[in-house]
Design a protein around this motif. Structure first.
Motif, PDB file in Angstrom:
ATOM      1  N   SER A   1      -2.154   6.731   2.878  1.00  0.00           N
ATOM      2  CA  SER A   1      -2.566   7.813   1.740  1.00  0.00           C
ATOM      3  C   SER A   1      -1.598   9.002   1.876  1.00  0.00           C
ATOM      4  O   SER A   1      -2.083   9.909   1.377  1.00  0.00           O
ATOM      5  CB  SER A   1      -3.999   7.966   1.910  1.00  0.00           C
ATOM      6  OG  SER A   1      -4.291   8.506   3.231  1.00  0.00           O
ATOM      7  N   THR A   2      -0.747   9.226   2.974  1.00  0.00           N
ATOM      8  CA  THR A   2       0.029  10.430   3.195  1.00  0.00           C
ATOM      9  C   THR A   2       1.514  10.019   2.781  1.00  0.00           C
ATOM     10  O   THR A   2       2.176  10.450   1.429  1.00  0.00           O
ATOM     11  CB  THR A   2      -0.225  10.852   4.374  1.00  0.00           C
ATOM     12  OG1 THR A   2      -1.495  10.949   4.661  1.00  0.00           O
ATOM     13  CG2 THR A   2       0.677  12.182   4.628  1.00  0.00           C
ATOM     14  N   ASP A   3       2.201   9.418   3.687  1.00  0.00           N
ATOM     15  CA  ASP A   3       3.667   9.103   3.587  1.00  0.00           C
ATOM     16  C   ASP A   3       4.514   7.844   3.902  1.00  0.00           C
ATOM     17  O   ASP A   3       5.569   7.739   4.054  1.00  0.00           O
ATOM     18  CB  ASP A   3       4.363  10.479   3.955  1.00  0.00           C
ATOM     19  CG  ASP A   3       4.063  10.349   5.538  1.00  0.00           C
ATOM     20  OD1 ASP A   3       3.065   9.491   6.051  1.00  0.00           O
ATOM     21  OD2 ASP A   3       4.438  11.328   6.439  1.00  0.00           O
TER      22      ASP A   3
ATOM     23  N   TYR B   1       0.803  -1.123  -0.071  1.00  0.00           N
ATOM     24  CA  TYR B   1      -0.067  -0.084  -0.007  1.00  0.00           C
ATOM     25  C   TYR B   1       0.836   1.313   0.032  1.00  0.00           C
ATOM     26  O   TYR B   1       1.781   1.277   0.951  1.00  0.00           O
ATOM     27  CB  TYR B   1      -1.088  -0.138   1.188  1.00  0.00           C
ATOM     28  CG  TYR B   1      -1.849  -1.029   1.267  1.00  0.00           C
ATOM     29  CD1 TYR B   1      -3.033  -1.217   0.456  1.00  0.00           C
ATOM     30  CD2 TYR B   1      -1.370  -2.389   1.772  1.00  0.00           C
ATOM     31  CE1 TYR B   1      -3.703  -2.387   0.551  1.00  0.00           C
ATOM     32  CE2 TYR B   1      -2.166  -3.413   1.863  1.00  0.00           C
ATOM     33  CZ  TYR B   1      -3.473  -3.459   1.193  1.00  0.00           C
ATOM     34  OH  TYR B   1      -4.212  -4.825   1.297  1.00  0.00           O
ATOM     35  N   THR B   2       0.639   2.158  -1.012  1.00  0.00           N
ATOM     36  CA  THR B   2       1.450   3.295  -1.110  1.00  0.00           C
ATOM     37  C   THR B   2       0.764   4.546  -1.261  1.00  0.00           C
ATOM     38  O   THR B   2      -0.499   4.341  -1.915  1.00  0.00           O
ATOM     39  CB  THR B   2       2.389   2.936  -2.384  1.00  0.00           C
ATOM     40  OG1 THR B   2       1.529   3.109  -3.579  1.00  0.00           O
ATOM     41  CG2 THR B   2       3.354   2.003  -2.297  1.00  0.00           C
ATOM     42  N   PRO B   3       1.381   5.536  -0.980  1.00  0.00           N
ATOM     43  CA  PRO B   3       0.389   7.007  -1.026  1.00  0.00           C
ATOM     44  C   PRO B   3       0.572   7.388  -2.545  1.00  0.00           C
ATOM     45  O   PRO B   3      -0.296   8.340  -3.072  1.00  0.00           O
ATOM     46  CB  PRO B   3       1.170   8.006  -0.402  1.00  0.00           C
ATOM     47  CG  PRO B   3       2.560   7.598   0.025  1.00  0.00           C
ATOM     48  CD  PRO B   3       2.525   6.065  -0.217  1.00  0.00           C
ATOM     49  N   PHE B   4       1.143   6.882  -3.413  1.00  0.00           N
ATOM     50  CA  PHE B   4       1.339   7.322  -5.033  1.00  0.00           C
ATOM     51  C   PHE B   4       1.685   6.131  -5.604  1.00  0.00           C
ATOM     52  O   PHE B   4       2.406   5.127  -5.173  1.00  0.00           O
ATOM     53  CB  PHE B   4       2.304   8.575  -5.034  1.00  0.00           C
ATOM     54  CG  PHE B   4       3.696   8.451  -4.736  1.00  0.00           C
ATOM     55  CD1 PHE B   4       4.692   7.672  -5.514  1.00  0.00           C
ATOM     56  CD2 PHE B   4       3.903   8.593  -3.343  1.00  0.00           C
ATOM     57  CE1 PHE B   4       5.878   7.282  -5.249  1.00  0.00           C
ATOM     58  CE2 PHE B   4       5.465   8.369  -3.030  1.00  0.00           C
ATOM     59  CZ  PHE B   4       6.261   7.710  -3.767  1.00  0.00           C
TER      60      PHE B   4
ATOM     61  N   PHE C   1       4.570   3.503   3.793  1.00  0.00           N
ATOM     62  CA  PHE C   1       4.506   2.420   2.895  1.00  0.00           C
ATOM     63  C   PHE C   1       3.988   1.147   3.350  1.00  0.00           C
ATOM     64  O   PHE C   1       5.102   0.724   4.418  1.00  0.00           O
ATOM     65  CB  PHE C   1       5.770   2.301   1.782  1.00  0.00           C
ATOM     66  CG  PHE C   1       6.118   3.561   1.091  1.00  0.00           C
ATOM     67  CD1 PHE C   1       5.496   3.966  -0.063  1.00  0.00           C
ATOM     68  CD2 PHE C   1       6.607   4.752   1.848  1.00  0.00           C
ATOM     69  CE1 PHE C   1       6.065   5.117  -0.491  1.00  0.00           C
ATOM     70  CE2 PHE C   1       7.195   5.925   1.327  1.00  0.00           C
ATOM     71  CZ  PHE C   1       6.476   6.333   0.052  1.00  0.00           C
TER      72      PHE C   1
ATOM     73  N   PHE D   1      -2.524   2.839   9.762  1.00  0.00           N
ATOM     74  CA  PHE D   1      -2.396   2.586   7.895  1.00  0.00           C
ATOM     75  C   PHE D   1      -3.047   3.895   7.652  1.00  0.00           C
ATOM     76  O   PHE D   1      -2.897   3.986   6.086  1.00  0.00           O
ATOM     77  CB  PHE D   1      -3.633   1.654   7.750  1.00  0.00           C
ATOM     78  CG  PHE D   1      -3.781   1.053   6.353  1.00  0.00           C
ATOM     79  CD1 PHE D   1      -2.831   0.299   5.716  1.00  0.00           C
ATOM     80  CD2 PHE D   1      -4.970   1.667   5.686  1.00  0.00           C
ATOM     81  CE1 PHE D   1      -2.890  -0.029   4.569  1.00  0.00           C
ATOM     82  CE2 PHE D   1      -4.913   1.430   4.282  1.00  0.00           C
ATOM     83  CZ  PHE D   1      -4.003   0.303   3.788  1.00  0.00           C
ATOM     84  N   ALA D   2      -3.798   4.728   8.259  1.00  0.00           N
ATOM     85  CA  ALA D   2      -4.139   5.984   7.628  1.00  0.00           C
ATOM     86  C   ALA D   2      -3.071   6.772   7.050  1.00  0.00           C
ATOM     87  O   ALA D   2      -3.140   7.375   5.933  1.00  0.00           O
ATOM     88  CB  ALA D   2      -4.459   7.117   8.678  1.00  0.00           C
ATOM     89  N   ARG D   3      -2.003   6.475   7.264  1.00  0.00           N
ATOM     90  CA  ARG D   3      -0.691   7.100   6.708  1.00  0.00           C
ATOM     91  C   ARG D   3      -0.421   6.604   5.307  1.00  0.00           C
ATOM     92  O   ARG D   3       0.345   7.147   4.705  1.00  0.00           O
ATOM     93  CB  ARG D   3       0.615   7.063   7.515  1.00  0.00           C
ATOM     94  CG  ARG D   3       0.247   7.528   9.029  1.00  0.00           C
ATOM     95  CD  ARG D   3       0.098   9.002   9.161  1.00  0.00           C
ATOM     96  NE  ARG D   3       1.461   9.780   8.885  1.00  0.00           N
ATOM     97  CZ  ARG D   3       1.533  10.929   8.958  1.00  0.00           C
ATOM     98  NH1 ARG D   3       0.460  11.844   8.970  1.00  0.00           N
ATOM     99  NH2 ARG D   3       2.821  11.833   8.321  1.00  0.00           N
TER     100      ARG D   3
END
Lengths: 177, 468, 964
Positions: free
Chosen positions: A140-142, A36-39, A144, A136-138
């Motif tokens: 979608s920010t920074d 799971y990655t933010p981009f 991995f 895990f909320a992170r």
């Protein structure tokens, strides 16, 4: 073999570490896992051993259907269903039918593109176990994440945790099912 | 692949401003994943909107009310409340329609075509311009409905056989319009939404209140940012871009067919499609600048929308402006060269007839003023650039007026020649449509991230000076 | 030149939507006016409730219990009747649907109609249904009843019995009705001291005065243009303004129209003081001020050698050259030339005309004489006597039968003041007008379609006026009013009894029925009369140089003002000027430039101390030192339509200057008034745009193909037109531009036939007039004296119709017979079709123009034609309803529609028979023959629209001596 958990989640701060971990896990024989990655991260899917996306095929088929369907509709309406003398032009004025054919090709292709993507991603799916993973909320920010799921035949709570620790993640947590 | 690190120059220092534009950074060097998410997401999640937002939104709302009045009166009395007549049976409604559609072109052009040609600078403005596209097309879509003599039966243009078994007349460019505009709107929306999903997920995960969490959560459709998601997403996004690119070029071509297919002197011209597309992108970028320049100031987004962005857009305007100019020249030349009495008389009337001054205003606004863009100082100074863009926006509206009205007013049969005078309601509808556009825009700024966050993150990792 | 005039157009502020709702005819204004409108309707309905019981049988919608003979619901019936104007009856054929008249046609058998009508006769139908008509008897303005009037009137006449009716005066309009005249005789017999006066502003005083001077007796002159090769009009508008205009138009056109193998063509010279319909058809037109025309006639007579040259000529060299050429032409055509003087020219000019005709041996050939059918006594003198009596206060009872003298009497007579001096005054009129307002009694007069009467045509033929419908309101006819004091019969009995006595014989009833069927008594025309000239002495008025003159003539549309409440006529573009809804002071371009006047600028005119301010309109071909005024506009007591329409020029018209006012002073006031026109005037170079083609008769004989040049349609085509070939009818139309005189009759016939709404001045000013056929007038040459070309433009029914290609919903498509159909129900109103129509013949309902609410106007509508709603496009359909009617009829009899059996409305009404419609698939049809003519050309044919309506190029026949 415990099955009341979804899997083991390893959290990384650096995308390169994630890539390395994913590659290694794959080589180690793990199959049922996801990252799971933010981009979008190139090659990550390959490292996880995923096949190419099937979206293009869906789009191609839809576009072809849209185009031919569009032309057929116009031809049927103007020539078969309700032929009329319009401005003395022939009934089958094919050049005049091109613009609509084109637009319908694009339209159906685009619709299929987005819907196909959602379909293949099983979206919308508002609940998923990984959301329970701490921090895990992170994702979608920074941060991995790499998650090896309990349904993997090679999964073993202890061994897998050991295996993951070798990549020095910030945190390893059990994701409740 | 590995993501490396180094430092770059700071933005907006005079040195970089006057240096080669391509050397200017696309994003401030101090930016991190956290900071971009915080700065951009924060605007909608936590920050109170600036006073200027309330002011702007207020004005926009008043104009929107004007539009509602104009429409109500129109439906009650009929299209006779406008200045249209025989022979000038099309007036402001069609002018506005073409103008808005044109403005709606920059968005998809930026997001789709620039994506395909790997212009990374598009990243920080594509979200905003896509939104602008949607709103402009929405405004444009109003007019073909309103200008009907019987607006309530607009759906007779849709492709279905009516109770008598009669279909629409597929040879008419107006039917092509229905398909082109609706397709364009739909595709632009899909493209925009596809890009929004990951950012909606970010907002969901950072939402301070439960209500916001639920709403953004639903809109995010449960996006998890998994490798599988990203793989399909990127593939679909690229395909949408690939489909949207030719669509952008087709839409204004089809709109130009409304005129090119007719036999009216001043309309019946093969140069129209390319010339309309160029004009559309011309006015589109002008509108983007008119919106972006104030916004980056108000929300302090100079780090994301840098002088380089302004410069690049200015250069595109300059280029399309030259294409449009070529179109004007060719129209005049062909009118003379054809030796056709109707064309020649139309052209003479356009330049020296009762509407001559409008034609020369068009030349001033669309041809002469934009030449200032040859100077980098003007391209990179927000104020001057804003002014030139404004001139171009007005100029492009005037161009459509010249094409639609002066051609109809003076066609084949001299006994039928008549002038067209816009009425109060013509102006009210135009102003009102601007109100609708701005209202939608202000609402967008309030509730959705105006810059694509996930793509900014990507940019950080890829930019020189990206952090590891 | 086109640019210049367009810039002028751009300057006209009439285009700014100033002065809204200035003229709200019931039908035109969109819903906002509805409330006010319904109020008015409610009022008129209340008034109508009294006679409603007489109306019911006509209007009630119930199945026939006993089917009346020959009445099949859905099939119209035609009845012959006649309309009298200025005393002269013209035969009409009225179409009636289920008991209400819906269309007026000419009576083909009638000598002064020959199947055609003019605009006034066409529009008379609208007057019948006019909601503003007078509907009840008024006593001092209060509603009263016929009975109370009758008793009061009888009492009055009783009281004057003793002194043989001294103080009783009867004022009528011009009367030719034998019945009415005999009624008057009876009355005058009964009351020897009573007086009969006859006055109407448009009369033939000058003609009769001239005849008296020339022949010693008042005789009526009849022209036979079909026998004339060279025609000279001295300010006579014989094609439009003359009582016998319809017969003139046909005869004149027959002498010119394109025919294969025509050897020669008549030549028309017109000298006139204001651009008229006749002048616009001239081969040579000379604008001279009205005074100068007398001078001209004098010089011509001298040149011809009738008399020795008198005072030295004052004419310009050009004029003299003109006269010499004309004189030679006349002399070469002795016996086949014709000179006619206008009603507004002084008797002297008529005398000269008679003498020239006599000198050229035309009398007995191109001109003949009869006894007058109307009372030739001078009407102005007759009115003068009445005024004297009125002002002397010696009038006990004044009975005014029709007319509106308060409005139309010469200003110096001060008629209103005199009228108030009358002890008692009774006014019979179709509307409550200026005169009724001053009278004790007002009696609503029946429309001629509601009453029995009779009248004599210009040639004397006795025509019967029979009603098509029972009186809609409490109306009475003049016959009934006069009969009150004698027998009190119904008008039918009066007319019937009169003729049964006059034609007493075994089979009178048979003749009577025949007369009703034909519309006239056969062989009742007056016999030709031998006349002999007396010697004459004429010294023409020497005109002060530089003095300005005014000419007065009746309004071309609303006549002397009696049609002021007729929306069709008010909105009809006036010939030449194309003005609607107003009259103006017509000036020449040169004069306007000199005075710095633009269209619509208001000027102050002063004549003999009387002043009038009205806007000016610059008219090509107007003499420089003469201003033309039309009288009839500017009514004050009139219905909603006529309110504020035009300017009352009677206020300048005095008994000593009835037609010509000299030494006028004009001042520019600086004010402006928005005048509205349907066509901006362009001098257009037809070599450039091949829209209107013309040539001389000489050219034509030299190169019969001249009109074809430069209009061959492109042959390259991507598709095959034969895809839609049909073996059925292929409808087409040909319009002979040489024959068309530009009289506008086609416009009104179309409006009446096709339920075309009136839109009002404001909408016309916005360019939204609805006429399906328009008459374009193109000016060519110098603005001082241009050639004028009329071109009727209906839908061209293109085979490759540009309008059809662009309609998104298929609301306009082609049918098998080649008609370009307009499907109102399918139309969504994109107006794209109009943009793409190169002829701009499509009309759009920008508002709800058709009046769905006025119950009085509904029976006017043609039940076979859709009444269009807001937001749909409409246009000429080649009268598709008539085509269907004819097809049904012929299919019943099992044969194809015969050529000529089916006529479009514009074709049927055309007095010059310039419009021919028929099956172009049938080589023997009249239209095919015309299209085969070398002169045939397609307007804008180079666009490859393949129009079904084509034109025959206009031929002129100029005098070689003057063209060089």
């Amino acid at each position: 073999m415990k099955t009341d958990i979804h899997g083991l989640m390893a959290e990384f701060v650096n995308v390169n570490e994630l890539l390395a971990a994913a590659k290694a896990a794959r080589d180690h024989g793990y199959r049922r896992m996801d990252a799971y990655t933010p981009f979008p991260v190139e090659d990550l899917a390959e490292h996880l051993g995923r096949k190419k996306s099937r979206v293009p095929l869906i789009v191609l088929i839809a576009a072809i259907c849209g185009g031919t369907g569009g032309y057929f509709m116009q031809w049927y309406a103007a020539v078969i269903d309700y032929p009329l003398n319009v401005a003395g032009r022939p009934l089958h004025t094919w050049p005049a039918f091109i613009p609509i054919t084109f637009e319908l090709t694009i339209l159906s292709g685009a619709l299929a593109g987005l819907l196909g993507m959602l379909l293949l991603n099983r979206l919308p799916q508002l609940y998923h176990p990984v959301f329970n993973a701490p921090g895990f909320a992170r994702a979608s920010t920074d941060k991995f994440f790499l998650c090896i799921e309990s349904s993997d035949p090679k999964f073993d709570l202890v061994a897998t945790r050991k295996f993951l620790e070798t990549f020095r993640p910030v945190l390893i947590s059990e994701v409740p099912a | 692949m590995a993501y490396t690190a180094q430092t770059g120059p700071t933005p907006d220092s005079p040195k970089t401003n006057l240096a080669d534009a391509s050397a200017m950074p696309l994003i401030g060097p101090t930016e991190t994943f956290e900071s971009v998410t915080q700065n951009i997401g924060g605007i909608v999640l936590t920050q109170k909107p600036p006073r200027s937002w309330f002011f702007g939104a207020g004005v926009a709302f008043i104009l929107l009310m004007v539009l509602l009045c104009a429409i109500s009166w129109l439906l009650y009395r009929g299209v006779g409340i406008w200045g249209i007549n025989i022979p000038v049976a099309w007036g402001f409604a069609i002018v506005n329609f073409v103008w808005w559609i044109g403005i709606g072109h920059a968005g998809t052009f930026i997001s789709a075509i620039l994506l395909l040609v790997h212009q990374q600078w598009r990243t920080s403005i594509n979200r905003l311009t896509e939104a602008m596209t949607l709103f402009a097309v929405a405004c444009a879509g109003l007019f073909p409905l309103l200008h009907l003599g019987r607006p309530l039966v607009f759906y007779w243009l849709f492709p279905y056989p009516d109770t008598m078994g009669l279909w629409p007349q597929f040879r008419s460019p107006l039917v092509w319009d229905v398909f082109a505009v609706s397709t364009y709107f739909t595709v632009s929306f899909l493209f925009w939404y596809a890009g929004l999903i990951p950012d909606l997920a970010s907002l969901r995960d950072r939402a301070p209140t439960r209500r916001k969490k639920v709403i953004y959560g639903i809109l995010a459709l449960g996006w998890r940012g998994s490798a599988a998601h990203w793989q399909n997403h990127q593939s679909a996004y690229l395909l949408l871009a690939g489909l949207a690119a030719p669509l952008v070029l087709s839409v204004h071509s089809v709109v130009s067919f409304d005129f090119a297919v007719a036999i009216v002197p001043g309309w019946h011209s093969t140069i129209f499609p390319p010339y309309f597309v160029a004009g559309a992108i011309y006015s589109g970028f002008a509108m983007v600048l008119n919106i972006v320049i104030p916004i980056r100031k108000i929300y302090g987004l100079e780090n994301y929308i840098t002088a380089r962005h302004l410069n690049n857009m200015a250069v595109i305007m300059l280029a399309t402006g030259m294409m449009v100019t070529y179109g004007y020249v060719m129209e005049a030349f062909m009118a003379w060269y054809s030796g056709d009495v109707f064309e020649q008389s139309m052209m003479a009337n356009r330049a020296f007839g009762p509407y001559g001054w409008i034609f020369w205003a068009l030349i001033l606004l669309n041809v002469i003023l934009p030449q200032a863009l040859w100077f980098k100082r003007i391209r990179t100074t927000p104020a001057t650039l804003f002014f030139v863009a404004l001139a171009i926006n007005i100029g492009m509206w005037v161009e459509r007026f010249v094409i639609v009205i002066t051609s109809l007013q003076h066609d084949f049969t001299p006994s039928a020649w008549r002038l067209y005078r816009p009425t109060f309601w013509d102006w009210a509808t135009l102003a009102g449509s601007i109100g609708l556009f701005l209202t939608l825009l202000f609402l967008f700024l309030r509730v959705l991230p105006m810059i694509s966050i996930f793509e900014m993150r990507k940019l950080i990792t890829e930019k020189p000076g990206g952090r590891a | 030149m086109i640019w210049r005039s367009l810039d002028e157009l751009a300057a006209v502020p009439a285009f700014q939507s100033a002065r809204h709702n200035e003229f709200p005819p019931g039908a035109t204004e969109p819903p906002v006016n509805r409330r006010d409108f319904l109020k008015l309707m409610a009022a008129s309905m209340a008034l109508a409730s009294l006679p409603a019981c007489t109306r019911q049988p006509i209007e009630k919608i119930v199945p026939y219990v006993k089917q009346p003979e020959e009445l099949v619901p859905g099939n119209p019936l035609f009845y012959a009747t006649a309309m009298t104007l200025g005393g002269f009856a013209s035969g009409l054929m009225i179409e009636s649907h289920e008991g209400h008249p819906t269309k007026i046609e000419g009576n083909p058998g009638h000598p002064s109609s020959l199947g055609a009508t003019n605009v006034l006769q066409q529009a008379a139908l609208l007057d019948l249904y006019d909601p503003d008509r007078s509907q009840t008897v008024l006593n001092h303005g209060q509603p009263s009843t016929w009975e109370s009037f009758a008793t009061a009137f009888q009492a009055q006449m009783q009281s004057v019995q003793a002194n043989h009716g001294r103080g009783v005066h009867i004022l009528t309009e011009t009367i030719s009705s034998p019945t009415l005249r005999s009624q008057l005789q009876t009355l005058l017999g009964k009351y020897p001291e009573a007086r009969w006066h006859q006055y109407e502003p448009v009369n033939r005083d000058n003609a009769f005065a001239g005849a008296r001077l020339a022949f010693g007796e008042a005789v009526e002159m009849h022209c036979h243009f079909d026998r004339a090769k060279v025609i000279l009009s001295l300010d006579s508008d014989f094609l439009y303004g003359h009582p016998d205009n319809l017969r003139h138009a046909l005869a004149f056109a027959d002498g010119r129209r394109a025919q294969s193998g025509r050897a020669d063509m008549n030549r028309l010279y017109v000298v006139e003081s204001s651009a008229s319909v006749t002048g616009s058809n001239a081969d040579h037109r000379l604008p001279l001020n009205a005074t100068g025309i007398a001078r001209f006639a004098y010089e011509l007579a001298t040149r011809l050698g009738l008399m020795a040259a008198g005072s030295p000529s004052e004419l310009t060299p050009e004029t003299r050259k003109w006269i010499y050429a004309l004189a030679d032409d006349l002399l070469q055509n002795e016996g086949t030339s014709l000179v006619i003087a206008g009603e507004n020219q002084p008797p002297d000019v008529h005398v000269l005309a008679h003498n020239i005709n006599d000198f050229l041996g035309n009398i007995g050939h191109t001109v003949t004489f009869t006894e007058p059918v109307i009372n030739p006594a001078s009407q102005i003198e007759s009115l003068r006597d009445l005024i004297a009596a009125l002002h002397a206060g010696s009038v006990e009872t004044l009975l005014i039968l029709g007319g509106n003298p308060t409005f139309t009497a010469p200003a110096d007579f001060d008629f209103p003041a005199g009228l108030l001096k009358a002890k008692s005054c009774i006014h019979l009129s179709t509307e409550v007008n200026e005169t009724s307002a001053l009278c004790e009694w007002h009696i609503p007069q029946n429309h001629f379609l509601e009453s029995w009467s009779d009248g004599r045509a210009f040639d004397g033929t006795v025509s019967i006026v029979q009603p098509l419908i029972l009186p809609l309101y409490a109306g009475k006819s003049a016959h009934e009013v006069l009969d009150v004091v004698t027998l009190g019969r119904s008008d039918y009995d009066i007319v019937h009894d009169f003729w049964s006595q006059k034609m007493a014989g075994l089979d009178f009833e048979k003749n009577w029925r025949q007369a009703l069927h034909d519309g006239y008594f056969a062989n009742t025309r007056l016999p030709e009369k031998r006349v002999s000239l007396r010697t004459f002495q004429i010294t023409p008025v020497a005109q002060k140089t530089g003095s300005l003159e005014i000419t007065f003539s009746p309004d071309p549309n609303i006549h002397d003002g009696r049609f002021a409440n007729n929306a069709w006529l008010q909105e009809l573009p006036q010939p030449v000027t194309k003005l609607t809804w107003d009259n103006a002071a017509l000036l020449s371009p040169g004069f306007a430039a000199k005075e710095g006047l633009a269209n619509g600028d208001i000027v102050d005119l002063e004549l003999n101390g009387r002043r009038l301010s009205l806007p000016v309109w610059i008219t090509p071909g107007q003499p420089d030192d003469s201003i033309a005024l039309h009288f009839g506009g500017g009514r004050s007591h009139v219905g909603r339509v006529g309110k504020n329409a035009g300017f009352n020029t009677y206020t300048l018209r005095t008994s000593d200057s009835l037609y010509i006012g000299r030494d006028v002073r004009m001042q520019k006031t600086g004010g402006h008034y928005p005048l509205v026109t349907t066509q901006t005037q362009h001098a257009i170079d037809s070599e450039e745009r091949q829209i209107f083609r013309e040539g001389t008769f000489a050219d034509f004989k030299a190169d019969p193909e001249f009109a074809k040049k430069s209009s061959e349609t492109p042959i390259e085509t991507l598709f095959k037109p034969e895809e839609f070939k049909t073996d059925g009818y292929r409808w087409g139309m040909a319009i002979d531009l040489t024959a068309c005189i530009g009289c506008n009759a086609c416009i009104l016939a179309c409006q009446s036939e096709n339920n075309i709404p009136v839109v009002g001045k404001d909408q016309v000013s916005k360019g939204r007039i609805m006429h399906w056929i328009r008459v374009d007038t193109y000016f060519r040459g110098t603005p001082e004296n241009p050639d004028m070309n009329h071109q009727p433009v209906p839908c061209m029914q293109c085979e490759n119709a540009p309008c059809e290609l662009v309609c998104p919903v298929g609301a306009t498509v082609h049918d098998k017979e080649g008609l370009n159909l307009q499907v109102y129900n399918r139309c969504v109103g994109t107006r794209y079709c109009s943009n793409n129509c190169p002829y701009k013949v499509r009309r759009f309902n920008f508002f709800q123009y058709a009046d769905y609410h006025d119950t009085t106007l509904k029976p006017l509508w043609n039940p076979n034609v859709t009444v269009r709603s807001r937001g749909v496009m409409e246009k000429c359909t080649y009268c598709i309803q008539r085509i269907s009617m004819a097809r049904i009829g012929s299919e019943e009899q099992g044969h194809k529609i015969q050529d000529g059996q089916l006529k479009t409305a514009c074709q049927q009404v055309c007095p010059a028979r310039a419009i021919v419609f028929g099956d172009i698939g049938d080589p023997k049809s009249a239209v095919s023959k015309l299209k085969a003519n070398n002169l045939n050309f397609s307007m804008l044919g180079e666009l490859n629209t393949r129009p079904r309506t084509t034109y025959l190029a206009k031929l002129r026949n100029p005098n070689p001596q003057l063209t060089t």
